[in-house]
Design a protein around this motif. Structure first.
Motif, PDB file in Angstrom:
ATOM      1  N   ILE A   1       0.364  48.589 -43.651  1.00  0.00           N
ATOM      2  CA  ILE A   1       0.774  47.190 -43.754  1.00  0.00           C
ATOM      3  C   ILE A   1      -0.237  46.322 -44.472  1.00  0.00           C
ATOM      4  O   ILE A   1       0.085  45.215 -44.862  1.00  0.00           O
ATOM      5  CB  ILE A   1       1.060  46.593 -42.372  1.00  0.00           C
ATOM      6  CG1 ILE A   1      -0.090  46.882 -41.442  1.00  0.00           C
ATOM      7  CG2 ILE A   1       2.372  47.046 -41.834  1.00  0.00           C
ATOM      8  CD1 ILE A   1      -0.085  45.969 -40.279  1.00  0.00           C
ATOM      9  N   ASP A   2      -1.446  46.777 -44.672  1.00  0.00           N
ATOM     10  CA  ASP A   2      -2.402  45.916 -45.361  1.00  0.00           C
ATOM     11  C   ASP A   2      -2.389  46.120 -46.872  1.00  0.00           C
ATOM     12  O   ASP A   2      -3.290  45.669 -47.563  1.00  0.00           O
ATOM     13  CB  ASP A   2      -3.811  46.068 -44.774  1.00  0.00           C
ATOM     14  CG  ASP A   2      -4.133  47.485 -44.396  1.00  0.00           C
ATOM     15  OD1 ASP A   2      -3.270  48.350 -44.622  1.00  0.00           O
ATOM     16  OD2 ASP A   2      -5.229  47.734 -43.868  1.00  0.00           O
ATOM     17  N   VAL A   3      -1.358  46.739 -47.388  1.00  0.00           N
ATOM     18  CA  VAL A   3      -1.232  46.904 -48.838  1.00  0.00           C
ATOM     19  C   VAL A   3      -0.710  45.606 -49.454  1.00  0.00           C
ATOM     20  O   VAL A   3       0.144  44.940 -48.883  1.00  0.00           O
ATOM     21  CB  VAL A   3      -0.288  48.078 -49.134  1.00  0.00           C
ATOM     22  CG1 VAL A   3       0.452  47.870 -50.435  1.00  0.00           C
ATOM     23  CG2 VAL A   3      -1.063  49.361 -49.167  1.00  0.00           C
ATOM     24  N   VAL A   4      -1.280  45.208 -50.574  1.00  0.00           N
ATOM     25  CA  VAL A   4      -0.824  43.994 -51.251  1.00  0.00           C
ATOM     26  C   VAL A   4       0.270  44.394 -52.233  1.00  0.00           C
ATOM     27  O   VAL A   4       0.020  45.172 -53.148  1.00  0.00           O
ATOM     28  CB  VAL A   4      -1.987  43.325 -52.008  1.00  0.00           C
ATOM     29  CG1 VAL A   4      -1.505  42.080 -52.705  1.00  0.00           C
ATOM     30  CG2 VAL A   4      -3.119  43.018 -51.070  1.00  0.00           C
TER      31      VAL A   4
ATOM     32  N   THR B   1      -5.804  50.433 -38.400  1.00  0.00           N
ATOM     33  CA  THR B   1      -6.768  51.348 -37.770  1.00  0.00           C
ATOM     34  C   THR B   1      -7.822  50.575 -36.995  1.00  0.00           C
ATOM     35  O   THR B   1      -8.431  51.091 -36.073  1.00  0.00           O
ATOM     36  CB  THR B   1      -7.466  52.189 -38.853  1.00  0.00           C
ATOM     37  OG1 THR B   1      -7.903  51.291 -39.880  1.00  0.00           O
ATOM     38  CG2 THR B   1      -6.519  53.220 -39.428  1.00  0.00           C
ATOM     39  N   LYS B   2      -8.007  49.281 -37.365  1.00  0.00           N
ATOM     40  CA  LYS B   2      -9.040  48.490 -36.700  1.00  0.00           C
ATOM     41  C   LYS B   2      -8.527  47.786 -35.458  1.00  0.00           C
ATOM     42  O   LYS B   2      -9.255  47.053 -34.803  1.00  0.00           O
ATOM     43  CB  LYS B   2      -9.597  47.451 -37.671  1.00  0.00           C
ATOM     44  CG  LYS B   2     -10.498  48.066 -38.715  1.00  0.00           C
ATOM     45  CD  LYS B   2     -10.859  47.041 -39.766  1.00  0.00           C
ATOM     46  CE  LYS B   2     -11.558  47.688 -40.945  1.00  0.00           C
ATOM     47  NZ  LYS B   2     -11.519  46.817 -42.113  1.00  0.00           N
ATOM     48  N   GLY B   3      -7.235  47.925 -35.154  1.00  0.00           N
ATOM     49  CA  GLY B   3      -6.689  47.277 -33.963  1.00  0.00           C
ATOM     50  C   GLY B   3      -5.485  46.425 -34.303  1.00  0.00           C
ATOM     51  O   GLY B   3      -5.066  46.375 -35.461  1.00  0.00           O
TER      52      GLY B   3
END
Lengths: 343, 97
Positions: free
Chosen positions: A57-60, A172-174
């Protein structure tokens, strides 16, 4: 002017350059067949992801590049700024400003600064170094709608609840539970606003152009100084005299002042109207003054209690003493009566 | 909004009630130099718990007075109403020139 612009744009450029690589990667993945990048240039990590698997989900996405707007006026940044402001600042006074010109703003800020310079620094805790608040007090124009959202977030968004919920997206970081996250949006959107909450009280104020006087500590002396300039009340918060401060009677400032209206305040999370703000400004001697008043009240109560408690025993003592005297007299009388008999 | 023909604007509102919105927004529609151009603007605030609804009074150069109860109108209709009279005055002024 151009220098300011370029300085404002620098973080965006930096961000763009940082994000250039993942953007290209996402593009290469999204338009697989039409990609102009050769196989050796496309990033191998993304290439190896099979089709149909959801992207991290953190893909731009390539179709939604980062904004080119100056970073400090972006809505996302404003919400971040305002939520942190509302969480940390105990005292904000709200003013309506109707079409002040830049010159008038400058005059208002100048007079405010002049008035605050005379206020003594506050001592945050007994024994601590005194802090001079005056340079930290700001009169800022606020974006009303963004502030409205931030007020809601501060009051109704609970990141712990969001982190515990299963619907919250995770990396992955929460879990993603910051103020701009989807979880925050959903939680605030679905909340039913209780009529006695602070937000329900302050919500009608969030209309039209707003400016906030931000004071980083609850200091009635600073409130009083600011009120005497920005919303003077004859008798209580008198405006400086013409002799003392001729700049105050400058037509530019007076014109600006006429367009500023104090509409309310938020002090330690509670909402105050004009009279309430004036009450806070009128507390003699600041928080210490309030404490002294409280101590005096409590001492008075203590005195009352001791005298009442003492009163009971004292009257008992008086009664007993009286009875004792009576008995002694009776005994004397009896012995007097007996004496002639024995004699 | 045509403010040329107004001589006095009096707004009275309780900022903690929702009906303050039209009165407050009307003040923001006045141009920055409206006071210098001969219009006097009075703003007064009602206390928080007052049941009185917000009101707006506008006086024109020809002596006409308009009185609005802000709980029943919105800002759009306020401005429309005020402008309708201002346009009449503008027309008369243009003809007499």
């Amino acid at each position: 002017m151009t220098r300011i612009l370029s300085r404002a744009a620098r973080p965006c450029l930096r961000r763009l350059s940082l994000e250039a690589t993942p953007v290209r990667g996402a593009f290469a993945l999204g338009s697989h067949n039409f990609s102009t990048s050769e196989a050796q240039h496309a990033s191998p990590g993304l290439r190896s992801v099979p089709e149909g698997v959801p992207l991290p989900i953190d893909v731009v996405p390539a179709t939604k590049p980062p904004s080119a707007r100056p970073i400090d006026t972006r809505k996302s940044q404003l919400i971040r700024t305002y939520t942190s402001l509302l969480r940390t600042t105990p005292l904000i006074l709200f003013f309506q400003h109707s079409n002040l010109t830049a010159v008038e703003w400058a005059a208002v800020r100048r007079e405010l600064k002049k008035a605050l310079e005379g206020v003594a620094p506050i001592v945050p805790a007994p024994g601590a170094e005194p802090v001079d608040l005056s340079p930290l007090v700001q009169l800022q124009v606020l974006r009303t709608n963004m502030l409205n959202v931030a007020l809601k977030l501060v009051e109704f968004y609970n990141p712990e609840v969001a982190a515990a919920s299963k619907a919250t997206k995770r990396t992955t970081k929460g879990p993603i539970v910051h103020d701009l996250s989807e979880a925050a949006y959903e939680q605030v959107k679905n909340v039913e606003i209780p009529p006695n909450s602070a937000y329900a009280q302050i919500e009608p104020l969030m209309v039209g152009p707003l400016a906030g006087l931000i004071i980083p500590a609850v200091s009635p002396a600073h409130v009083a100084a600011a009120l005497s300039v920005l919303a003077p009340v004859p008798g209580k918060f008198p405006a400086p005299s013409r002799k003392k401060n001729p700049g105050y009677y400058d037509p530019t400032f007076q014109n600006g002042l006429a367009k500023l209206v104090l509409i309310g305040g938020r002090i330690e999370g509670k909402v105050f109207d004009q009279a309430g703000v004036q009450w806070v400004g009128g507390i003699e001697g600041g928080l210490d003054g309030l404490r002294a008043q409280l101590v005096a009240i409590l001492q008075g109560a203590g005195l009352g209690i001791t005298s009442t408690l003492e009163g009971g025993s004292r009257s008992l003592w008086l009664a007993l003493e009286g009875r004792k005297g009576q008995l002694e007299e009776e005994a004397k009388g009896e012995s007097k009566g007996e004496e002639p008999a024995s004699a | 909004m045509i403010t040329k023909f107004m001589t006095e604007v009096t707004a009275k509102f309780n900022p903690f009630s929702t009906c303050a919105k039209p009165a407050r927004l009307f003040l923001t529609f006045l141009p920055p130099n409206v006071r210098a151009n001969g219009t006097t603007v009075h703003t007064s605030l009602l206390p928080r718990n007052s049941p009185e609804s917000s009101s707006l009074k506008v006086k024109f150069k020809d002596g006409k007075e308009m009185d609005f109860n802000c709980s029943k109108t919105n800002i759009k209709s306020l401005i429309e109403e005020v402008d309708r009279h201002s346009r009449q005055l503008q027309k008369a002024a243009d003809l007499s020139e």
